[in-house]
Write an enzyme that holds these catalytic residues in place. Sequence first.
Site, PDB file in Angstrom:
ATOM      1  CB  ALA A 156      23.602 125.639  85.910  1.00 34.23           C
ATOM      2  CE  LYS A 157      19.925 119.106  91.729  1.00 32.12           C
ATOM      3  NZ  LYS A 157      20.201 119.804  92.992  1.00 32.12           N
ATOM      4  CB  ALA A 158      26.658 122.910  87.185  1.00 30.64           C
ATOM      5  CE1 TYR A 162      24.357 120.144  95.095  1.00 32.39           C
ATOM      6  CE2 TYR A 162      24.753 120.880  92.849  1.00 32.39           C
ATOM      7  CZ  TYR A 162      23.890 120.677  93.902  1.00 32.39           C
ATOM      8  OH  TYR A 162      22.562 121.016  93.781  1.00 32.39           O
TER       9      TYR A 162
END
Length: 288
Positions: A156-158, A162
């Site tokens: 997932a680009k969650a 980051y």
Amino acid sequence: MAGYDDRDGKIWMDGQLVDWRDANVHILTHALHYASSVFEGERAYNGKIFKSVEHSERLLKSGEMLDMPIPYTVEEIEAAKKAVLDANGLTDAYIRVVAWRGAGEDMGVASARNPVRMAVAAWTWGAYYGDAKMKGAKLDIAKWKRPSPETIPTAAKAAGLYMICTMSKHAAEAKGCSDALFLDYRGYVAEATGANIFFVKDGEVHTPIPDAILNGITRQTVIGMLRDKGINVIERRIQLEELADFEQCWLTGTAAEVTPVGQIGDYTFEVGEITRSIAEDYEALVRA
């Protein structure tokens, strides 16, 4: 330059365009406290967003992986992005689409009763690594490692994924570097803080298997381009000490595009023919 909260323009928010300075959320927004947020970074070239539909599809998949169903279709997300570009008079721009759990009845870890919200913003953003496209970026080696997919949804680009990226990039910049290279939880080469990584040896390209990192859309595009050119691409697990034998290196990502790397820690690389060629080909492709 004005801060990102103090600009003219329009942002699409929950179905309508609002003034840039009015695109705000409540302090008790769930995402602010628990990282219940997913996003996409995209670039428009000559008025067309590169791989736009793929980005919209990935946003919805990321929401599903976080148990956060986003209440918009791909077609509605596409329309929102176009509306933002048109409203701000942009043709070459970076587009940020973000979806998050808002403020609602829940303020603990669980948030099923809170609304899922979405916003789209766009702005002019030049080369992510400055002049690195000419001489090659310099990377630190992060002290943090990419987590196991058994601990967090790495596909997932969650937003929560980051946190260590921010910490690692701050540490890298303090050393005069542009970015940092992560190893994964097993100790293999993984990626940079916001970009996938490629290496060249004896005319072949090597890149990490995306089993604990995001399989970037730009990464997939570049692999296809390399194979179309007849260049062998080997996806495998890479040990850090192997960097001593690689001749070239580059990063890929929507923001990074294709950026050569000149140094990682004590390892150095040339900005060679394959790197220059794929960077030029990618630039031509996105503007076609």
